[in-house]
Design an enzyme around this catalytic site. Structure first.
Site, PDB file in Angstrom:
ATOM      1  N   LYS A   7       0.829  -1.213   0.000  1.00 40.81           N
ATOM      2  CA  LYS A   7       0.000   0.000   0.000  1.00 40.81           C
ATOM      3  C   LYS A   7       0.858   1.255   0.000  1.00 40.81           C
ATOM      4  CE  LYS A   7      -0.372  -0.023   4.987  1.00 40.81           C
ATOM      5  NZ  LYS A   7      -1.030  -0.653   6.122  1.00 40.81           N
TER       6      LYS A   7
ATOM      7  N   ARG B 278      -7.058   0.141  17.054  1.00 38.41           N
ATOM      8  CA  ARG B 278      -7.450   0.448  15.689  1.00 38.41           C
ATOM      9  C   ARG B 278      -8.532  -0.577  15.370  1.00 38.41           C
ATOM     10  NH1 ARG B 278      -3.417   1.011  10.519  1.00 38.41           N
ATOM     11  NH2 ARG B 278      -4.323  -1.015   9.991  1.00 38.41           N
TER      12      ARG B 278
HETATM   13  C1  LIG Z   1      -0.159  -1.627   6.571  1.00 38.66           C
HETATM   14  C2  LIG Z   1      -0.626  -2.856   7.182  1.00 38.66           C
HETATM   15  C3  LIG Z   1       0.254  -3.931   7.347  1.00 38.66           C
HETATM   16  C4  LIG Z   1       1.722  -3.853   6.990  1.00 38.66           C
HETATM   17  O1  LIG Z   1       2.386  -3.059   7.910  1.00 38.66           O
HETATM   18  P1  LIG Z   1       3.979  -2.876   7.890  1.00 38.66           P
HETATM   19  O2  LIG Z   1       4.279  -2.185   9.140  1.00 38.66           O
HETATM   20  O3  LIG Z   1       4.288  -2.055   6.689  1.00 38.66           O
HETATM   21  O4  LIG Z   1       4.575  -4.229   7.824  1.00 38.66           O
HETATM   22  C5  LIG Z   1      -0.256  -5.102   7.881  1.00 38.66           C
HETATM   23  N1  LIG Z   1      -1.551  -5.200   8.239  1.00 38.66           N
HETATM   24  C6  LIG Z   1      -2.431  -4.189   8.104  1.00 38.66           C
HETATM   25  C7  LIG Z   1      -3.843  -4.378   8.525  1.00 38.66           C
HETATM   26  C8  LIG Z   1      -1.998  -2.974   7.567  1.00 38.66           C
HETATM   27  O5  LIG Z   1      -2.867  -1.989   7.424  1.00 38.66           O
END
Ligand SMILES: *Cc1c(COP(=O)(O)O)cnc(C)c1O
Length: 611
Positions: free
Chosen positions: A36, A131
């Site tokens: 993302k 969250r």
């Molecule tokens: C962005 C995200 C991740 C990945 O997080 P990183 O810290 O970049 O590894 C994993 N799970 C969810 C739900 C996320 O939103």
């Protein structure tokens, strides 16, 4: 170049992914690659997939569409909790989603039922980060109800920490998640296939051997892309931290005082700047500003450069200490924090440049094997390099020669009167180069001897695995052959399936099935499947099918042998199909070149541009 650019090094991302995937695999954990932060740039997802991730996680549907258009056929999961209003889009675009609201799950179920698909869901549990997630007290009821939703396949549970509340994953909270998996299995008699423990912040726990055995999936973004764990942002062992870099140009370079002259008020962003008096310094203004990047997250690669501040379009740096002294027009390079990376990848003003390692480039060499009118006209190859094709020709290819060619990374197109598909499949299988196979044509003329059927059954080592075989575009099959398709459970898409799913989705599914665990794909294409849409495909659908194949970067062999075009018109039509499969587009840009700025901001994936 009038603005800054970000370089994206595919080889480093691939190597980082391999390191993380390897670590997780040692502890029984599969890795989902999260892209993302790069807005779903397909080249990044492909590098992650080469590095071994089992699927891709994305937070936005626009990015998912970009990934699909860029040829990603691996499973994609939506990470951000889906909005109630987007249920139909979600079941159409992604295979799975993370969820925390019952009413959304119900809407997804209805939408999935309407579409005739089963949408997989992971229910999130809030372990205290505040969250997303069901509150633990509500989890059992939520799973119970989810299991009853007809359009939904309950896949498991998950948690996300260290994002909002900064809660660190520990043995204690991970055990809590693992316990919930056991309680669900015992209490509700359902298998919890996936227990998705979290993101990059969970890696230290894995490396320390303290991740509970029940946790079998992590969703990793930052550690793969920037090579850091995310609790202290330390470099992760075995990974590179410089897969991305921002480069900007010096547009003014002058010796000036270090403190402004005159009475000072607020700066352009409402702040009240403070200045240290260092006397006269060499001040460089760079063509990058807050419009492009999160300036606080830029770290100059040259330790002699100090960032002094930034406005919308300018970054001001003290370069007094640089040796040799800098000149106007020089470029400075910066490492990026996660926030800065997100900003530069999202900014339409920052050019995205893909750094493609020679080994990761899809090999441009294409061997056109066989005597065919499709290969005859020399003028068609004049611009081949422009769309990434370096042609060679062989009139009477031997299977030993084509194996060498494929082993060295080249691709092949096989044509001519004589059908060569069976020989190709058998020789690649025997050579330990098993290719997934998509058999596109109106008739079920597949040589079942390749599966070991009948008096002409091929030897064991030449056999093709039925899981790697897909039939597509079928209109006719006699009962005997239909029975074989059922017996071997060969994935088949008839014209009716194409009508319902659309050609792009059909080909995507076929690619995914055929590619899993193979060394690339052989597409056998019978051009008579295109009958201008009477009973079969339209020409446009054929092109879209071939373009989807090309975008996947999975094609190794295109086989059009066994039929020769008769009229000049068919020669041209068939040849265009063939060239589409090799990646020729109307506005051809060769694969692997720098991605030009586009107003979506993320490396264009509109049809007609590469990536
Ligand atoms: C962005 C995200 C991740 C990945 O997080 P990183 O810290 O970049 O590894 C994993 N799970 C969810 C739900 C996320 O939103």
């Amino acid at each position: 170049m009038s603005g800054p650019s970000v370089t994206v090094d595919e080889a480093k991302i691939e190597a980082n992914a391999r390191a993380i995937v390897g670590l997780c695999a040692e502890h029984g954990i599969e890795t989902v690659g999260v892209c993302k932060v790069v807005c779903g740039m397909p080249a990044v997802a492909k590098a992650m997939i080469r590095g071994g991730v089992v699927g891709i996680g994305e937070s936005r549907l626009e990015n998912v569409q970009r990934l699909r258009a860029g040829g990603i056929v691996a499973p994609i999961a939506l990470l951000r909790i889906p909005p109630l209003s987007a249920a139909a889009d979600i079941v159409a675009s992604v295979d799975a989603s993370l969820n925390s609201e019952m009413s959304v799950l119900r809407a997804l179920s209805r939408a999935a039922e309407e579409r005739g698909v089963a949408h997989k869901v992971v229910l999130m549990v809030d372990l205290g980060d505040l969250r997303e997630g069901f509150w633990p007290d509500d989890l059992m009821d939520a799973v119970r109800e989810t299991m009853e939703l007809p359009g939904i396949k309950f896949q498991g549970i998950g948690a996300n920490l260290a994002c909002y509340g900064g809660v660190i994953p520990t043995e204690k909270n991970m055990n809590e998640l693992a316990d919930w998996a056991c309680r669900i299995e015992d209490g509700l008699g359902v298998r919890v296939e996936t227990v998705s423990g979290g993101n990059s912040s969970a890696l230290p726990l894995v490396a320390a051997g303290k991740m509970p055995g029940r946790i079998n999936q992590l969703r990793i973004g930052e550690a793969i892309l920037l090579g850091r764990e995310t609790i202290r942002r330390q470099p992760w062992p075995g990974t590179a931290q410089d897969a991305f870099a921002l480069t900007a140009e010096i547009i003014e370079l002058k010796r000036k005082p270090s403190v402004p002259i005159g009475e000072t008020g607020q700066d352009a962003f409402g702040g009240k700047p403070v200045f240290a008096d260092k006397g006269e310094i060499m001040r460089a203004i760079l063509n990058v500003g807050r419009e492009d990047a999160d300036v606080g997250g830029l770290v100059p690669r040259d330790a002699n450069v100090t960032i002094l501040g930034a406005s919308s379009d300018h970054l001001i740096a003290d370069v007094t200490a640089c040796r040799p002294p800098l000149s106007l027009g020089d470029e400075l390079t910066f490492d990026l924090s996660y926030a800065a990376l997100l900003a530069v990848m999202t900014s339409a003003y920052v050019e995205k440049r893909l750094v493609t390692d020679a080994r990761t480039v899809r090999d441009a060499r294409v061997l056109f094997a066989g005597k065919s009118r499709l290969f005859a006209d020399a003028s068609q190859w004049q611009d081949a390099a422009r769309w990434g094709c370096d042609p060679e020709f062989a009139d009477e290819p031997e299977s030993a020669a084509w194996l060498d060619w494929l082993r060295e990374g080249g691709r092949m197109v096989v044509a001519g009167k004589k059908a060569r598909a069976a020989e190709l499949c058998a020789s690649t299988a025997a050579a330990g180069l098993p290719l997934g196979m998509i058999w596109i044509g109106p008739e079920l003329d597949f040589p079942f001897a390749l599966l070991g059927v009948g008096p002409e059954a091929v030897a064991e080592e030449c056999r093709v695995s039925p899981e790697h075989l897909v039939f597509l575009g079928l209109r006719n099959a006699n009962e005997e052959k239909a029975e074989l398709v059922r017996r071997f459970r060969i994935e088949t898409y008839t014209m009716e399936d194409v009508d319902v799913l659309g050609i792009r989705e059909t080909v995507r599914r076929a690619l995914r099935r055929a590619a899993a665990g193979s060394c690339g794909i052989l597409v056998r294409f019978d051009p008579t499947v295109a009958d201008r849409g009477r009973d079969g495909l339209t020409d446009r659908e054929c092109h879209l099918a071939m373009e989807t194949v090309a975008a996947s970067d999975l094609l190794r062999v295109l086989d059009v042998s066994g039929r020769e075009p008769v009229g000049e018109r068919d020669v041209r039509r068939w040849r265009r199909f063939m060239l589409s499969a090799l990646g020729k587009r109307i506005l051809a840009v060769s694969n692997g070149t720098a991605t030009k700025r586009n107003h979506g901001g993320n490396g264009g994936t509109e049809p007609g541009t590469a990536h």
